[in-house]
Each structure stands twice: as structure tokens, then as C-alpha cells.
Design a protein around this motif. Structure first.
Motif, PDB file in Angstrom:
ATOM      1  N   GLU A   3       0.821  -1.200   0.000  1.00  0.00           N
ATOM      2  CA  GLU A   3       0.000   0.000   0.000  1.00  0.00           C
ATOM      3  C   GLU A   3       0.857   1.253   0.000  1.00  0.00           C
ATOM      4  O   GLU A   3       1.681   1.466   0.898  1.00  0.00           O
ATOM      5  CB  GLU A   3      -0.909  -0.007   1.236  1.00  0.00           C
ATOM      6  CG  GLU A   3      -2.072   0.946   1.082  1.00  0.00           C
ATOM      7  CD  GLU A   3      -3.143   0.718   2.155  1.00  0.00           C
ATOM      8  OE1 GLU A   3      -2.915  -0.119   3.056  1.00  0.00           O
ATOM      9  OE2 GLU A   3      -4.182   1.379   2.082  1.00  0.00           O
ATOM     10  N   ARG A  27      -2.679   0.479  -4.207  1.00  0.00           N
ATOM     11  CA  ARG A  27      -2.843  -0.679  -3.355  1.00  0.00           C
ATOM     12  C   ARG A  27      -2.782  -1.906  -4.246  1.00  0.00           C
ATOM     13  O   ARG A  27      -3.456  -1.982  -5.278  1.00  0.00           O
ATOM     14  CB  ARG A  27      -4.218  -0.587  -2.694  1.00  0.00           C
ATOM     15  CG  ARG A  27      -4.429  -1.503  -1.537  1.00  0.00           C
ATOM     16  CD  ARG A  27      -5.909  -1.434  -1.153  1.00  0.00           C
ATOM     17  NE  ARG A  27      -6.301  -2.737  -0.646  1.00  0.00           N
ATOM     18  CZ  ARG A  27      -6.246  -3.048   0.649  1.00  0.00           C
ATOM     19  NH1 ARG A  27      -5.887  -2.131   1.521  1.00  0.00           N
ATOM     20  NH2 ARG A  27      -6.578  -4.247   1.050  1.00  0.00           N
ATOM     21  N   SER A  61       3.895   7.270   2.633  1.00  0.00           N
ATOM     22  CA  SER A  61       4.116   6.035   3.379  1.00  0.00           C
ATOM     23  C   SER A  61       3.971   4.825   2.469  1.00  0.00           C
ATOM     24  O   SER A  61       3.209   4.840   1.498  1.00  0.00           O
ATOM     25  CB  SER A  61       3.149   5.943   4.557  1.00  0.00           C
ATOM     26  OG  SER A  61       1.983   5.271   4.163  1.00  0.00           O
ATOM     27  N   TYR A  62       4.769   3.821   2.757  1.00  0.00           N
ATOM     28  CA  TYR A  62       4.769   2.590   1.976  1.00  0.00           C
ATOM     29  C   TYR A  62       4.704   1.437   2.968  1.00  0.00           C
ATOM     30  O   TYR A  62       5.608   1.265   3.761  1.00  0.00           O
ATOM     31  CB  TYR A  62       6.034   2.543   1.108  1.00  0.00           C
ATOM     32  CG  TYR A  62       6.189   1.275   0.249  1.00  0.00           C
ATOM     33  CD1 TYR A  62       5.163   0.321   0.144  1.00  0.00           C
ATOM     34  CD2 TYR A  62       7.350   1.063  -0.471  1.00  0.00           C
ATOM     35  CE1 TYR A  62       5.323  -0.802  -0.635  1.00  0.00           C
ATOM     36  CE2 TYR A  62       7.525  -0.062  -1.253  1.00  0.00           C
ATOM     37  CZ  TYR A  62       6.506  -0.998  -1.329  1.00  0.00           C
ATOM     38  OH  TYR A  62       6.648  -2.125  -2.093  1.00  0.00           O
ATOM     39  N   ARG A  63       3.617   0.720   2.916  1.00  0.00           N
ATOM     40  CA  ARG A  63       3.477  -0.440   3.791  1.00  0.00           C
ATOM     41  C   ARG A  63       3.529  -1.692   2.937  1.00  0.00           C
ATOM     42  O   ARG A  63       2.867  -1.787   1.909  1.00  0.00           O
ATOM     43  CB  ARG A  63       2.161  -0.383   4.564  1.00  0.00           C
ATOM     44  CG  ARG A  63       2.080   0.798   5.520  1.00  0.00           C
ATOM     45  CD  ARG A  63       0.805   0.732   6.344  1.00  0.00           C
ATOM     46  NE  ARG A  63       0.798  -0.392   7.261  1.00  0.00           N
ATOM     47  CZ  ARG A  63       1.414  -0.383   8.438  1.00  0.00           C
ATOM     48  NH1 ARG A  63       2.085   0.684   8.836  1.00  0.00           N
ATOM     49  NH2 ARG A  63       1.357  -1.431   9.208  1.00  0.00           N
ATOM     50  N   GLY A  66       2.429  -5.634   5.819  1.00  0.00           N
ATOM     51  CA  GLY A  66       2.016  -5.182   7.146  1.00  0.00           C
ATOM     52  C   GLY A  66       3.046  -4.324   7.864  1.00  0.00           C
ATOM     53  O   GLY A  66       2.864  -3.986   9.024  1.00  0.00           O
ATOM     54  N   ARG A  67       4.141  -3.963   7.177  1.00  0.00           N
ATOM     55  CA  ARG A  67       5.144  -3.140   7.861  1.00  0.00           C
ATOM     56  C   ARG A  67       5.454  -1.884   7.082  1.00  0.00           C
ATOM     57  O   ARG A  67       5.430  -1.866   5.851  1.00  0.00           O
ATOM     58  CB  ARG A  67       6.430  -3.940   8.054  1.00  0.00           C
ATOM     59  CG  ARG A  67       6.318  -4.958   9.176  1.00  0.00           C
ATOM     60  CD  ARG A  67       7.689  -5.528   9.504  1.00  0.00           C
ATOM     61  NE  ARG A  67       8.618  -4.495   9.936  1.00  0.00           N
ATOM     62  CZ  ARG A  67       9.929  -4.706  10.064  1.00  0.00           C
ATOM     63  NH1 ARG A  67      10.437  -5.889   9.782  1.00  0.00           N
ATOM     64  NH2 ARG A  67      10.721  -3.740  10.479  1.00  0.00           N
ATOM     65  N   ASP A  68       5.780  -0.819   7.819  1.00  0.00           N
ATOM     66  CA  ASP A  68       6.197   0.427   7.199  1.00  0.00           C
ATOM     67  C   ASP A  68       7.666   0.287   6.819  1.00  0.00           C
ATOM     68  O   ASP A  68       8.520   0.048   7.681  1.00  0.00           O
ATOM     69  CB  ASP A  68       6.006   1.577   8.205  1.00  0.00           C
ATOM     70  CG  ASP A  68       6.339   2.921   7.580  1.00  0.00           C
ATOM     71  OD1 ASP A  68       6.721   2.944   6.388  1.00  0.00           O
ATOM     72  OD2 ASP A  68       6.222   3.936   8.287  1.00  0.00           O
ATOM     73  N   SER A  70       9.597   2.572   5.432  1.00  0.00           N
ATOM     74  CA  SER A  70      10.373   3.808   5.303  1.00  0.00           C
ATOM     75  C   SER A  70      11.475   3.941   6.364  1.00  0.00           C
ATOM     76  O   SER A  70      12.420   4.688   6.164  1.00  0.00           O
ATOM     77  CB  SER A  70       9.446   5.020   5.356  1.00  0.00           C
ATOM     78  OG  SER A  70       8.722   5.000   6.570  1.00  0.00           O
TER      79      SER A  70
END
Lengths: 232, 397
Positions: A3, A27, A61-63, A66-68, A70
Motif C-alpha cells: 500500500e 494498493r 508512506s509505503y506499507r 504489514g510493515r512500514d 520507510s
């Protein structure tokens, strides 16, 4: 699964700051098969690099999984790239001194998989792309279509979340291009891996379930538009 | 750790493939020269030390050598003074002056040796640990007789000249004829023996005879053995003091075998220094060469680096890969050097009559140093490779 929210990327060219990506929202879900079309200079390579964790956005933001991503260090990012992303390049980018099998096993070695196990897995995946009889061939002994099959096998070897294919048919004649596209579509269906194809070829784009367009650093998601307009 | 080892094996294979490329060979050669020098330096030093120790042990730790200074300023050592030492000092159990006489041994008109005859007393046999194979050694009762004892190689030469039994043969030395009364056991002595006389090639005559028939006869050396329980250094000091009192105008130096060996090692030091200099220079030159080769390799393989990064290699993985490659390079040079250096050492040993062996220390140092050169000079290229932006690297050709 993947995402992007308001991703921006700008470069400094001398005194001027050029914004290449101007707030991308995207997405990608498991099993997606989508194309990103756009003319050269539209920012599609930049977007691909950010998606592939090779470049960092200036903001947004880039997930992934399930994790960020950045705030990740180079080591984490590399491991994450190894786990989640499979690359397919226009010019194949196989390592010339390695055999097909070794090329496919390479991402698994970086994961720490033992040689024998990686070899078995590579062989298995090469069978799936109908290259099981070319395991010990080096890239210069393979045709363009065969090389791209090996490259696709390499992208899939580590069972990634998403395969990023940058002009996968750009260096192939139309028959071979079609074969490669059919292979990607089949793998997407059979293996359930999400495939994002970046291309400027409308024919390739039309083969995807979901199409989007990038222009002047903005992403026009076809499916989103269709959803908004109420079309199927 | 599993991860590291998999990448390690991968990098190893990479490095070996790169090795096959031709342009690396010159660099390897230079590193090889460097390591060869280091190896030769270390092993020759080790071997010389072992040799010195061996000779030292063969002669006994209690040998004292008196070196009489030559030149016009100091008076000549007289035979009587030299002979008197043996019975006059409690610190000395035995002593023999050594007089060097005429050179060139003839038998039946043919040359059987090119050395100089050596005038010694009966005590010399024990001092130099000479073993008599046939006949007998010189006796002090032979004083003034024209009798001689020959070394094994001289005996061989006499046989070759046509006399089946060297014993009782006649040798012509400096216009005088000497009868052979004894043949010595073979010794295979090395050059640089603390006694300066190679017994195999020597002809020993009674010291009084040598003194009489030799024009301008000089006593250059007196060999003595310290009495039991007397430390060799103390014996040397006592001998020096005794001569200072008896022959104050004769310049001389009394040294123990241990001091002689130290002198020999000092001579070796010059060679060590030279080889060390060659070694260091070629290692630096080779190292810079390896660094260049690696830098070229990094820029030629940008795309590969980009691909590897895309496949999940971290900066550390890339750095490790290139470091391993440069270490493999220099290590290969090191192995070549090890072979060449050992061969050179063998040559030195063959020339000097030393017993050759490959010293563990030299192997450890050689391989250690070449790895260190690889790491040191590979660091910068490896760092450069790891800092490449993967996006730029992927575009690169």
C-alpha cells in the motif's frame, strides 16, 4: 498487502527541484495482475524502484507485508526485498557466468538457504517455466524468450508477495512476447503471486486484469476509476 | 551464520572464475614476488638459525675461539705463546692454534684439492669433533714431521688420481711432501662453520711444521674448550685477559661459540633486510595493482552488483563478496610466492650447504601477509561496490 499513500519523489537538478512522483496512492492485493502504463519520463521507473525497495520516496508512506518500510535499515530492506519482491527486467539481467540453475538459486542463497536445497527449489521452478531441460545452460546459450523465462523463474524462486516486471517483453519479438505474457498470467493464476507489469505497450497492458496509467507523476488507477463510475 | 556461509561459498566461486582472467596475472606475479621474498627471508633466517644451532651443538657449547687481529699495528702472535695457552689456564681444558699454510694439494702430479693446509695440534681433533676413519690423527709427538691427515673429499680425490689407498700416499703442498697418516670421516659440513675450516676438504699438518715451512706464517685463530663447569663466556674473558698479560701488543678477540653464532646471524640480518625491502615494495606495488584490478572489476560489474542488490544482497553481502575476491587474488599470489620462495630458499641452502626445510613460520607469515594485503587493498574497492546506488548500478553497463 502492498500500500502506497501519497508517495512523492523529487530530485534536485542543479538549482531546480523536479518532482517526479506527485502523490501516488496505490494498493496491490495478493493475486493482483495489474499494469502500469505510461510514456517515458512519466515516472514509472521511479515508481517501480520505490515499489521494489531500491529507492526511497521523498515523502509518503509505503506499507509492505504489514510493515512500514520507510524506517528500515539497508540490511532489513535487503532482506525484505529478498522476501517480498521478485524482479523481472526488460534486459533479463541474468548473471552471464552463472548457469540458469545458479541464476535462479541466487536469491535463495542470499536468504541463507543451503546450496543443495536452493538448487532443488531452483530446478523445481525452472520446470514450471518449461526450462527444466536447460538447467546447466548459461545465458549466452539461451534465446531471448528462454532468458526471460529463467529471469521469471528467478523472480519467483523466493515465493515473493509481488513480481515487479519492468517492460518484460520490451526486448522480445511479438510471438515470444506473447508467450512470456501468457507465462506471467499463468503463474499469477496458478501460484497466486501478485504481478505488476510496467509497460508502455497497450497490448501488454490489456492482458492485465487491472490497468493503470501514470502521467506527469500522477497515477490514474483504471480499476478505481471504473469503480467510481460504476462500470464492471 | 548459515546465510554468511552460503554467500561465502558463492563469493568463492565468483572469485575463482575471475582469477582466470588474464590481466590479473601480472598483479599476481608481483604479489607473488613479494610473498616469495618474505618466504625466502623468513625461511632462510629460520634455516640459518637452525643450522647455527646444529653446528653449535655439534661443537659443544663450551668452545672459545680466539681471533688474532692482523695488520701492521699489532705485533705477531708467536707459536710458543699460542701453544702455552693449553696448560696455563684453569678455565681451559684444551686448546689448539690454527695456522693456515700453503694452498693447493697435489698427488702424483694431479690436484686433489684447492684449499690451504691447516696446522693444528693433537687437541684439535677433539675440539672440532673430528672422527678418524682410517689411520690416526696428528699427535703432538709428530711436531715438525711432514705428516698429514686428510679430509674425506681429499681422500676421494687421491683415489681418483689413481692411488687406491690414500693412507701412506704422498701429498705435495707448497713444494714440500707430506705422508698421509690418517683419513677423516665424512662430515658434510656447512659453510659458515664456527671453525672456518671445512674438515672434508682440509689437510691437517702438525702446527710446528706449518709454522716452519710457511713464509710469513700467522696464527689467525686459536680454538679452545672451556674446562668442565666453566661458563663459556667466563672462559672467553679469562682467555682474553691471559693473552693481554702475556702478549700485550697482540690485538685479539676471544669469543664463545654462542657469540660466533650471534655474529653469523648478524650477517644474515643484512640479507634479511634486503629481502624484506624487496618484499615490502613488491607487496605495496602488488597491493595497489590488486586494488586497481578490483576497482576496474567493480565498475565493470556495476550491473551485476545492481542485480544482486535487487535480489536481496545487502551492502554487507556485496562488500564481503569483493573482499573475498581480493583476498583470493592475493592469496593465490601468496601461494605462487610460497612455491617460488621455497625454491629460492632451497637454492640458498644448497649453496650454503645448509639443511633445507620449509619452516612453518614462513608458511604462516606468507599466507597471513598475503591475506592481509588482500583485505587492506580490497577494502576501498569493496566499500565502493557496497555504496553503489542499486538503481544507478542497474542502469550501468
Amino acid at each position: 498487502m502492498l500500500e502506497l499513500a501519497d508517495i512523492r519523489k523529487s530530485y534536485r537538478l542543479g538549482p531546480v527541484e523536479v518532482e517526479v512522483l506527485k502523490g501516488i496512492d496505490l494498493r496491490v492485493d495478493a493475486g493482483d495482475l495489474m499494469s502500469i502504463m505510461g510514456p517515458s519520463g512519466s515516472g514509472k521507473s521511479t515508481l517501480m524502484n520505490i515499489l521494489g525497495l531500491l529507492g526511497r520516496p521523498t515523502s509518503g508512506s509505503y506499507r509492505l507485508g504489514g510493515r512500514d518500510v520507510s524506517t528500515m535499515s539497508d540490511r532489513e530492506l535487503s532482506a525484505f526485498r529478498n522476501e517480498h519482491i521478485g524482479f523481472v527486467f526488460q534486459s533479463f539481467n541474468l548473471l552471464g557466468h552463472l548457469t540458469a540453475l545458479e541464476n535462479v538459486a541466487l536469491p535463495l542463497t542470499y536468504r541463507g538457504m543451503g546450496r543443495r536445497q536452493a538448487g532443488r527449489r531452483a530446478e523445481e521452478i525452472l520446470e514450471k517455466v518449461a526450462m527444466g531441460d536447460r538447467l546447466d545452460h548459461r545465458p549466452d546459450q539461451l534465446s531471448g524468450g528462454q532468458k526471460q523465462r529463467v529471469a521469471i523463474a528467478r523472480a519467483l524462486a523466493g515465493t515473493p508477495s509481488v513480481v515487479l516486471a519492468d517492460e518484460p517483453t520490451g526486448a522480445l519479438d511479438s510471438n515470444t512476447a506473447d508467450e512470456v505474457m501468457q507465462l506471467l498470467i499463468r503463474l499469477n493464476r496458478d501460484e497466486g503471486v501478485a504481478v505488476v507489469i510496467i509497460t508502455h505497450d497497450p497490448v501488454v497492458s490489456l492482458l492485465c486484469r487491472r490497468q493503470s496509467l501514470i502521467r506527469d507523476g500522477m497515477l490514474l488507477d483504471g480499476s478505481a476509476e471504473m469503480a467510481e463510475s460504476g462500470a464492471p | 551464520m548459515k546465510h554468511t556461509s552460503a554467500v561465502f561459498v558463492d563469493s568463492l566461486r565468483e572469485a575463482l572464475r575471475c582469477l582466470l582472467r588474464a590481466r590479473l596475472r601480472s598483479m599476481l606475479g608481483i604479489v607473488g614476488i613479494g610473498i616469495a621474498s618474505v618466504i625466502a627471508m623468513v625461511s632462510a633466517g629460520e634455516i640459518a638459525k637452525a643450522e647455527a644451532r646444529r653446528q653449535f651443538e655439534a661443537l659443544g657449547t663450551d668452545i672459545v675461539t680466539v681471533r688474532v687481529a692482523g695488520g701492521n699495528r699489532s705485533a705477531k702472535m708467536q707459536l710458543d705463546d699460542a701453544l702455552a695457552l693449553a696448560g696455563s689456564l684453569p678455565e681451559i681444558s684444551a686448546a689448539s692454534p690454527v695456522v693456515t699454510g700453503a694452498a693447493g694439494f697435489l698427488h702424483a702430479g694431479r690436484s686433489v684439492g684447492s684449499g690451504s693446509m691447516t696446522g693444528v695440534t693433537e687437541a684439535y681433533a677433539d675440539l672440532a669433533k673430528l672422527e678418524v676413519a682410517r689411520g690416526r690423527f696428528l699427535s703432538d709427538l709428530d711436531a715438525g714431521r711432514f705428516w698429514c691427515v686428510v679430509g674425506a673429499k681429499v681422500a676421494d680425490a687421491i683415489r681418483k688420481a689413481g692411488t687406491l689407498d690414500p693412507l701412506a700416499a704422498e701429498l705435495e703442498i707448497g713444494g714440500h711432501f707430506y705422508r698421509v697418516v690418517g683419513v677423516l670421516e665424512r662430515r658434510e659440513e656447512a659453510y659458515g662453520s664456527p671453525l672456518n675450516v671445512r674438515a672434508d676438504e682440509a689437510v691437517f699438518v702438525p702446527v710446528a711444521t706449518a709454522w716452519r715451512v710457511t713464509r710469513n706464517a700467522r696464527i689467525e685463530t686459536i680454538i679452545a674448550r672451556a674446562a668442565p663447569g666453566v661458563h663459556h663466556e667466563d672462559a672467553a674473558t679469562a682467555v682474553a685477559a691471559w693473552f693481554k698479560k702475556r702478549t700485550p701488543r697482540v690485538g685479539l678477540k676471544a669469543v664463545s661459540a654462542k657469540q660466533l653464532i650471534a655474529q653469523m646471524e648478524a650477517q644474515l640480518g643484512v640479507m634479511t633486510l634486503l629481502l624484506g625491502a624487496i618484499g615490502s615494495i613488491s607487496l605495496i606495488v602488488g597491493g595497489i595493482g590488486v586494488m586497481n584490478v578490483m576497482l576496474i572489476s567493480v565498475s565493470e560489474r556495476r550491473r551485476e552488483i545492481g542485480v544482486r542488490r535487487a535480489l536481496g544482497a545487502s551492502r554487507g553481502d556485496i562488500r564481503r563478496q569483493f573482499l573475498i575476491e581480493s583476498v583470493i587474488l592475493t592469496l593465490t599470489g601468496g601461494l605462487v610466492g610460497l612455491a617460488v620462495g621455497s625454491a629460492a630458499t632451497w637454492g640458498i641452502c644448497d649453496y650454503s650447504g645448509w639443511e633445507f626445510f620449509v619452516s612453518t613460520l614462513s608458511v604462516v607469515i606468507g599466507l597471513g601477509v598475503s591475506s592481509a594485503v588482500g583485505v587492506f587493498f580490497g577494502l576501498q574497492p569493496a566499500h565502493q561496490a557496497s555504496r553503489l546506488d542499486p538503481i544507478v548500478a542497474l542502469q550501468g553497463e
